[in-house]
Design a protein around this motif. Structure first.
Motif, PDB file in Angstrom:
ATOM      1  N   PHE A 104      18.420 -15.711  22.958  1.00  0.00           N
ATOM      2  CA  PHE A 104      17.993 -16.928  22.247  1.00  0.00           C
ATOM      3  C   PHE A 104      18.469 -16.926  20.799  1.00  0.00           C
ATOM      4  N   VAL A 105      18.694 -15.731  20.249  1.00  0.00           N
ATOM      5  CA  VAL A 105      19.347 -15.634  18.935  1.00  0.00           C
ATOM      6  C   VAL A 105      20.850 -15.655  19.174  1.00  0.00           C
ATOM      7  N   ARG A 106      21.517 -16.588  18.563  1.00  0.00           N
ATOM      8  CA  ARG A 106      22.954 -16.766  18.778  1.00  0.00           C
ATOM      9  C   ARG A 106      23.754 -16.035  17.693  1.00  0.00           C
ATOM     10  N   VAL A 107      24.679 -15.202  18.118  1.00  0.00           N
ATOM     11  CA  VAL A 107      25.585 -14.518  17.196  1.00  0.00           C
ATOM     12  C   VAL A 107      26.866 -15.326  17.104  1.00  0.00           C
ATOM     13  N   LEU A 108      27.192 -15.780  15.899  1.00  0.00           N
ATOM     14  CA  LEU A 108      28.389 -16.591  15.699  1.00  0.00           C
ATOM     15  C   LEU A 108      29.588 -15.750  15.279  1.00  0.00           C
ATOM     16  N   THR A 109      29.344 -14.804  14.361  1.00  0.00           N
ATOM     17  CA  THR A 109      30.413 -13.915  13.895  1.00  0.00           C
ATOM     18  C   THR A 109      29.802 -12.545  13.626  1.00  0.00           C
ATOM     19  N   ASP A 110      30.611 -11.647  13.121  1.00  0.00           N
ATOM     20  CA  ASP A 110      30.113 -10.306  12.780  1.00  0.00           C
ATOM     21  C   ASP A 110      29.042 -10.355  11.700  1.00  0.00           C
ATOM     22  N   THR A 111      29.028 -11.411  10.905  1.00  0.00           N
ATOM     23  CA  THR A 111      28.087 -11.477   9.781  1.00  0.00           C
ATOM     24  C   THR A 111      27.260 -12.762   9.777  1.00  0.00           C
ATOM     25  N   ARG A 112      27.151 -13.402  10.931  1.00  0.00           N
ATOM     26  CA  ARG A 112      26.377 -14.641  10.965  1.00  0.00           C
ATOM     27  C   ARG A 112      25.677 -14.792  12.312  1.00  0.00           C
ATOM     28  N   LEU A 113      24.381 -15.102  12.253  1.00  0.00           N
ATOM     29  CA  LEU A 113      23.622 -15.366  13.472  1.00  0.00           C
ATOM     30  C   LEU A 113      22.596 -16.465  13.218  1.00  0.00           C
ATOM     31  N   LEU A 114      22.117 -17.058  14.298  1.00  0.00           N
ATOM     32  CA  LEU A 114      21.186 -18.183  14.220  1.00  0.00           C
ATOM     33  C   LEU A 114      19.887 -17.841  14.940  1.00  0.00           C
ATOM     34  N   ILE A 115      18.749 -18.153  14.271  1.00  0.00           N
ATOM     35  CA  ILE A 115      17.432 -17.962  14.878  1.00  0.00           C
ATOM     36  C   ILE A 115      16.782 -19.331  15.010  1.00  0.00           C
ATOM     37  N   PRO A 116      16.559 -19.805  16.237  1.00  0.00           N
ATOM     38  CA  PRO A 116      15.972 -21.139  16.421  1.00  0.00           C
ATOM     39  C   PRO A 116      14.473 -21.154  16.144  1.00  0.00           C
ATOM     40  N   GLU A 117      13.988 -22.263  15.630  1.00  0.00           N
ATOM     41  CA  GLU A 117      12.548 -22.488  15.423  1.00  0.00           C
ATOM     42  C   GLU A 117      12.130 -23.609  16.361  1.00  0.00           C
ATOM     43  N   PHE A 118      11.521 -23.220  17.479  1.00  0.00           N
ATOM     44  CA  PHE A 118      11.068 -24.200  18.456  1.00  0.00           C
ATOM     45  C   PHE A 118       9.655 -24.678  18.101  1.00  0.00           C
ATOM     46  N   PRO A 119       9.219 -25.812  18.668  1.00  0.00           N
ATOM     47  CA  PRO A 119       7.910 -26.367  18.318  1.00  0.00           C
ATOM     48  C   PRO A 119       6.790 -25.342  18.419  1.00  0.00           C
ATOM     49  N   GLY A 120       5.936 -25.337  17.388  1.00  0.00           N
ATOM     50  CA  GLY A 120       4.806 -24.419  17.339  1.00  0.00           C
ATOM     51  C   GLY A 120       3.655 -25.045  16.584  1.00  0.00           C
ATOM     52  N   ASN A 121       2.929 -24.194  15.849  1.00  0.00           N
ATOM     53  CA  ASN A 121       1.706 -24.669  15.186  1.00  0.00           C
ATOM     54  C   ASN A 121       1.951 -25.257  13.792  1.00  0.00           C
ATOM     55  N   ARG A 122       3.205 -25.262  13.354  1.00  0.00           N
ATOM     56  CA  ARG A 122       3.605 -25.868  12.077  1.00  0.00           C
ATOM     57  C   ARG A 122       3.092 -25.123  10.848  1.00  0.00           C
ATOM     58  N   ARG A 123       2.625 -23.911  11.012  1.00  0.00           N
ATOM     59  CA  ARG A 123       2.236 -23.139   9.822  1.00  0.00           C
ATOM     60  C   ARG A 123       3.475 -22.719   9.022  1.00  0.00           C
ATOM     61  N   PHE A 124       4.523 -22.322   9.721  1.00  0.00           N
ATOM     62  CA  PHE A 124       5.785 -21.929   9.074  1.00  0.00           C
ATOM     63  C   PHE A 124       5.588 -20.812   8.049  1.00  0.00           C
ATOM     64  N   ASP A 125       4.665 -19.892   8.344  1.00  0.00           N
ATOM     65  CA  ASP A 125       4.348 -18.851   7.360  1.00  0.00           C
ATOM     66  C   ASP A 125       5.573 -18.091   6.881  1.00  0.00           C
ATOM     67  N   GLY A 126       6.424 -17.682   7.808  1.00  0.00           N
ATOM     68  CA  GLY A 126       7.582 -16.893   7.415  1.00  0.00           C
ATOM     69  C   GLY A 126       8.763 -17.725   6.996  1.00  0.00           C
ATOM     70  N   VAL A 127       9.117 -18.730   7.797  1.00  0.00           N
ATOM     71  CA  VAL A 127      10.346 -19.472   7.503  1.00  0.00           C
ATOM     72  C   VAL A 127      10.254 -20.274   6.214  1.00  0.00           C
ATOM     73  N   GLN A 128       9.058 -20.728   5.841  1.00  0.00           N
ATOM     74  CA  GLN A 128       8.965 -21.501   4.602  1.00  0.00           C
ATOM     75  C   GLN A 128       9.291 -20.645   3.379  1.00  0.00           C
ATOM     76  N   ASN A 129       9.110 -19.340   3.499  1.00  0.00           N
ATOM     77  CA  ASN A 129       9.486 -18.461   2.394  1.00  0.00           C
ATOM     78  C   ASN A 129      10.974 -18.505   2.116  1.00  0.00           C
ATOM     79  N   LEU A 130      11.762 -18.744   3.171  1.00  0.00           N
ATOM     80  CA  LEU A 130      13.214 -18.734   3.019  1.00  0.00           C
ATOM     81  C   LEU A 130      13.713 -19.873   2.139  1.00  0.00           C
ATOM     82  N   VAL A 131      12.905 -20.902   1.964  1.00  0.00           N
ATOM     83  CA  VAL A 131      13.303 -22.022   1.122  1.00  0.00           C
ATOM     84  C   VAL A 131      13.436 -21.585  -0.331  1.00  0.00           C
TER      85      VAL A 131
END
Length: 216
Positions: A70-97
């Motif tokens: 489910f985590v997609r590797v695009l290159t040696d130094t790039r990957l994608l982590i999807p955020e599927f529907p959940g409880n909308r708390r976004f505790d971790g991902v909102q920190n990345l902003v």
């Protein structure tokens, strides 16, 4: 704040003085990007732990899961982590902003070693990337687009010590209370308290709803 006593380790120098330096082979196992073996490990991983830090210095570590790959590797130094529907708390991902640093721990069931990937990330709703991360035709809300900067395997001692992959060592699930049940109990108690307060306020207002009671 925890009170620092005389036994507190308060510096990296003190830590190294007490326990020494890592072996050279432990240091050299670190890589700046993904190779064929680590890409295959990520493709087999249905679960990871994502760690981030907030602007105020607070930390968060949360689980992410999906079908293997489910985590997609695009290159040696790039990957994608999807955020599927959940409880909308976004505790971790909102920190990345505000603070893009990210730490990932990939886990494959039955394998004692884990894969650690560190780097930076941004959140994006790029249509092509959402399509890339879709599962069974369902697209995620957004993805964390990760720039990989550090990759290394983590030894399996934690899993071996805990017997995590040995079903015979697992507790009876009927005897362990889920944390969500504790939260549900607290929420129910809070709702009861709020309801009681509302009733008390209404009872206090009721005698004078249409003005002061007439004097006899």
């Amino acid at each position: 704040m925890i009170d620092a006593g005389q036994h507190t380790i308060s510096s990296t120098a003190q830590l190294r003085e007490l326990f020494g330096e890592p072996l050279p082979r432990v240091v050299t196992k670190e890589m700046p990007g993904l190779d064929a073996q680590t890409k295959a490990f990520i493709a087999a991983a249905p679960f990871l732990v994502m760690a981030t830090t907030g602007a105020d210095g607070s930390c968060d570590a949360g689980p992410k899961g999906g079908p293997p790959g489910f985590v997609r590797v695009l290159t040696d130094t790039r990957l994608l982590i999807p955020e599927f529907p959940g409880n909308r708390r976004f505790d971790g991902v909102q920190n990345l902003v505000t603070r893009p640093g990210i730490g990932l721990l990939f886990v494959v069931p039955g394998i004692s070693e884990t894969l650690r990937v560190n780097g930076t990330a941004l959140l994006t709703r790029d249509p092509d990337l959402l399509e890339e991360c879709s599962v069974d035709g369902r697209k995620p809300w957004f993805v964390a687009d990760v720039e990989v900067r550090q990759v290394f395997s983590h030894c399996g001692k934690a899993f071996l010590r805990s017997d995590l992959w040995k079903p015979e060592s697992w507790p009876d699930p009927d005897e362990i209370k889920s944390p969500s049940k504790s939260i549900a109990v607290l929420a129910a108690e809070e709702r009861r308290r709020e309801s009681q307060v509302r009733r008390e306020v209404e009872d206090a207002y009721r005698p004078a709803l249409y003005g002061e009671p007439a004097a006899e």
